[in-house]
Write an enzyme that holds these catalytic residues in place. Structure first.
Site, PDB file in Angstrom:
ATOM      1  N   CYS A   1      34.684  46.753  44.048  1.00 51.65           N
ATOM      2  CA  CYS A   1      33.824  47.686  44.768  1.00 51.65           C
ATOM      3  C   CYS A   1      32.506  47.803  44.019  1.00 51.65           C
ATOM      4  CB  CYS A   1      34.403  49.087  44.921  1.00 51.65           C
ATOM      5  SG  CYS A   1      35.697  49.178  46.133  1.00 51.65           S
TER       6      CYS A   1
ATOM      7  N   ARG B   1      31.786  41.899  43.877  1.00 49.35           N
ATOM      8  CA  ARG B   1      32.785  42.872  43.454  1.00 49.35           C
ATOM      9  C   ARG B   1      33.742  43.261  44.567  1.00 49.35           C
ATOM     10  NH1 ARG B   1      31.304  45.426  38.723  1.00 49.35           N
ATOM     11  NH2 ARG B   1      32.707  47.120  39.207  1.00 49.35           N
TER      12      ARG B   1
ATOM     13  N   TRP C   1      36.300  46.685  48.185  1.00 47.32           N
ATOM     14  CA  TRP C   1      37.498  45.859  48.037  1.00 47.32           C
ATOM     15  C   TRP C   1      38.640  46.867  48.149  1.00 47.32           C
ATOM     16  CZ3 TRP C   1      41.810  45.510  44.879  1.00 47.32           C
ATOM     17  CH2 TRP C   1      42.504  44.297  44.916  1.00 47.32           C
TER      18      TRP C   1
ATOM     19  N   ASN D   1      34.201  53.796  43.336  1.00 43.93           N
ATOM     20  CA  ASN D   1      34.859  52.579  42.856  1.00 43.93           C
ATOM     21  C   ASN D   1      35.997  53.027  41.951  1.00 43.93           C
ATOM     22  OD1 ASN D   1      33.924  50.225  40.243  1.00 43.93           O
ATOM     23  ND2 ASN D   1      35.604  50.122  41.661  1.00 43.93           N
ATOM     24  N   GLY D   2      37.222  52.696  42.335  1.00 46.92           N
ATOM     25  CA  GLY D   2      38.368  53.070  41.506  1.00 46.92           C
ATOM     26  C   GLY D   2      39.531  53.507  42.378  1.00 46.92           C
TER      27      GLY D   2
ATOM     28  N   LYS E   1      41.751  27.455  40.012  1.00 52.74           N
ATOM     29  CA  LYS E   1      40.467  27.246  40.698  1.00 52.74           C
ATOM     30  C   LYS E   1      40.724  26.759  42.117  1.00 52.74           C
ATOM     31  CE  LYS E   1      38.721  28.722  38.477  1.00 52.74           C
ATOM     32  NZ  LYS E   1      38.297  29.900  37.881  1.00 52.74           N
TER      33      LYS E   1
ATOM     34  N   GLU F   1      42.310  29.511  44.389  1.00 46.44           N
ATOM     35  CA  GLU F   1      41.503  30.687  44.725  1.00 46.44           C
ATOM     36  C   GLU F   1      40.359  30.379  45.668  1.00 46.44           C
ATOM     37  OE1 GLU F   1      40.124  32.855  41.244  1.00 46.44           O
ATOM     38  OE2 GLU F   1      39.443  31.037  40.256  1.00 46.44           O
TER      39      GLU F   1
ATOM     40  N   LYS G   1      35.433  39.898  41.812  1.00 43.70           N
ATOM     41  CA  LYS G   1      35.216  39.350  40.480  1.00 43.70           C
ATOM     42  C   LYS G   1      35.661  40.250  39.347  1.00 43.70           C
ATOM     43  CE  LYS G   1      32.265  36.445  37.995  1.00 43.70           C
ATOM     44  NZ  LYS G   1      33.239  35.356  38.081  1.00 43.70           N
TER      45      LYS G   1
END
Ligand code: HGA
Length: 612
Positions: A2, A27, A74, A100-101, A489, A492, A607
């Site tokens: 986020c 994010r 997110w 965010n959290g 890699k 994802e 990320k």
């Protein structure tokens, strides 16, 4: 995860917040929203999907106002949808919040608030927090800052929040615990963001809000308090970040740009730290602990994802050269076990963002138990560098592609330097050996450059295997973490199921999967396990698997067996991970592009993993 942005000043807020959200999209990108305040009141626009969807949606709306805040999400609580997107409002709709959290005790709080007559419009934990703040303000008859402070005492979990108040359209309130927040300081304006990237083009002066701090921000002033009400003197720091670091620089994707940056990023990482002619490594960040390193019993590396793979390379190198036993732990498992940690242990925490929630919790636990904690992070001023006793930055520059590339090789470089540094302190390596190793290490960026030149060939290989549904990556020794990273890699960014295995373990299970449809990527360079890897290749060929081998330049043996060979320059086994990883990054990149995947923002990922 986020991204949050806030602005208060004399400029139009919308373009600043929108651009900031685009910078922070790495994010989280399942939904986005912006709240603005102007003469006609508060306007909130929010939409499921990327920031571009929000931008299009708001095209014809009133977007004026010099105070605003935005969020790119997110999801943790509630599916990605318009109604679950941030900002969320209080029951009376006067207050709005971005967050965010995770508010862990949101369910209990929600029940209590529902009993008191609150109606919730979303399924998020975030909305509960803003209702709680409203309720406390109403009951206690106090100002908003005080209500936020009291409410934050009642919540468990992590947050970086920004709050706007319709009744006070001249201020923002921000607070953080466990999630990052930076405040940019301008003249008559302030910026708030999850990291410095949305701020950099307006000001270089920033304040990193500390855990448990709350800020009242007006156009002219900033007041910072701790949650226990003690006023703090803010420390203004100057950013080193440059704007061009955040652009694609002519590449189609950030990931490709970051792959190609590796000769430079590794050089930056080594700069001023290695002295090949003298056979000396200097790590200013951990210098204070040089003596202690002579007597430590054990090193525990804690990390998640790609950083955990770097940790496995670190284990190999530290044990080989410094002869110190190393354990590599998933931070998320380590923190919930009851591990044995003593004062003679050193814990090395690795995190690109320096904000990884599980790694932070693992650090806190190990610290409480007396261990010395070193950090390896890329983002200066992030939470982990502030939590640790000492550390070494990777200096890879901002990594924007969600799949890590240059941050991984920079982490491996730092671990290589740490292994040599510890060996130097303990006397387990001779100066002449160090001269030899450091001289070669100094030239690794050139070897990486050569590895990058196989790009066209790698693209051809990608074309051949792009429609596979599964893929195996196998390696031995330090080639094993490379195999793990190659598989990660690929899965994802291309969504092909891929597994990395120690090559010899293949016969204990994965071999059952091998048929003519199955590509198997081998790290088959000429090092101590070369012959053994050749036998494993034979085993795969005997079962009609398709072999793609990463080989040493000039190899003839593997070429006789493998379907495709990608050459890399010869190097000491210690440096193999730095070079062999490069073709695997390119392979995943091209496959993902050919499959039409969003390389820089793969689905479901973000990320900086700031939730556990
Ligand atoms: N819990 C909030 C915020 C999510 C978040 O910070 N993710 O990293 C939500 O689900 O909306």
């Amino acid at each position: 995860m986020c991204g949050i942005v806030g602005y208060i000043g004399y400029r139009e807020a919308w373009p600043i917040v929108l651009k900031g959200l685009k910078r922070l999209e790495y994010r989280g990108y399942d939904s986005a929203g912006i709240a603005l305040m102007n003469n006609s009141g508060q306007h909130i626009y929010k939409k499921a999907g990327k920031v571009a969807v929000l931008e299009e949606f708001a095209e014809t709306q009133d977007k004026s106002g010099t105070i605003g805040m935005g969020h790119t999400r997110w999801a943790t609580h509630g599916v990605p949808s318009d109604r679950n997107s941030h900002p969320h409002t209080s029951n009376n709709e006067k207050l709005s919040i971005i967050h965010n959290g995770i508010i862990e005790n949101y369910a209990t709080l929600k029940e209590e608030l529902t009993n008191r007559g609150h109606d919730f419009k979303s399924d998020t934990d975030t909305e509960v927090l803003i209702h709680l703040i409203e309720e406390i303000q109403k009951i206690e008859q106090i100002d908003l800052l005080e209500a936020v402070r009291l409410a934050l005492h009642e919540v468990n979990g992590a947050y970086a929040i920004v709050i706007m108040d319709k009744e006070h359209p001249d201020r923002l309130i921000a607070a953080r615990k466990g999630s990052p927040m930076v405040i940019g300081v301008g003249k008559g304006e302030y910026f708030i963001a999850s990291d410095a990237t949305p701020i950099i083009e307006y000001t270089k002066n920033v304040i990193y809000l500390k855990d448990g701090e709350i800020a009242l921000i007006t156009r002219e002033d900033l007041l910072i308090k701790q949650l226990d009400n003690v006023v703090q003197t803010p420390l203004i720091q100057e950013l080193e970040l440059k704007l061009e670091m955040l652009e694609k620089g002519g590449f189609d994707h950030f990931m490709l740009k970051e792959i190609y940056e590796q000769p430079r990023s590794i050089k930056d990482c080594m700069r001023g730290r290695i002295y090949p002619e003298e056979g000396k490594v200097q790590l200013g960040g951990i210098k204070e602990f040089a003596e202690k390193l002579k007597n430590i019993d054990r090193i525990i590396i804690v990390a998640c994802g790609t950083s955990w793979h770097a940790g496995l390379v670190g284990e190999y190198l530290i044990e080989e050269y410094a002869r110190i036993p190393v354990e590599v732990e998933y931070a998320s498992e380590f923190r919930y076990r009851n591990p044995i940690i003593t004062e003679k242990d050193v814990v090395i925490a690795i995190s690109q963002s320096g904000e990884t929630a599980d790694t932070m919790a693992a650090i806190e636990m190990a610290k409480e138990r007396g261990a010395t904690i070193f950090g390896i992070c890329n983002v200066a001023g992030a939470s982990i560098p502030r939590l640790t006793h000492a550390g070494v930055y990777t200096h890879a520059g901002p990594e924007i592609g969600v799949a890590s590339t240059k941050a991984f090789t920079a982490q491996v470089t730092v671990l290589t330097l740490m292994a040599f540094y510890m060996a130097q302190q303990k006397g387990t390596i001779t100066t002449s050996k160090l001269i030899e190793l450091l001289t070669e290490l100094d030239h690794i960026p050139e070897k990486i450059q050569i590895a990058l030149e196989s790009n066209d060939l790698i693209k051809e290989v990608a074309e051949k295997i792009k429609d596979s549904t599964n893929c195996l990556f196998l390696g031995r020794g330090s080639g094993f973490p490379v195999a793990l990273e190659g598989a990660l890699k690929l899965k994802e960014i291309s969504y092909i199921h891929a597994e990395g295995y120690p090559a010899a373990e293949m016969k204990h299970g994965p071999i059952a999967l091998i048929d003519e449809e199955m590509p198997v990527v081998f790290i088959a360079t000429q090092n101590s396990s070369y012959e053994k890897v050749i036998s494993n290749i034979q085993e795969v060929k005997a079962r009609k698997g398709k072999v793609i081998a990463i080989v040493t330049q000039g190899d003839t043996e593997v070429k006789k067996m493998a379907d495709y060979c990608i050459e890399i320059p010869d190097a000491n086994e210690a440096f193999l991970p730095l070079i062999a990883t490069i073709p695997l990054q390119l392979l995943s990149y091209h496959i993902a592009v050919m499959r039409g995947c969003n390389v820089d923002q793969p689905r479901n990922l973000a990320k900086s993993v700031t939730v556990e």
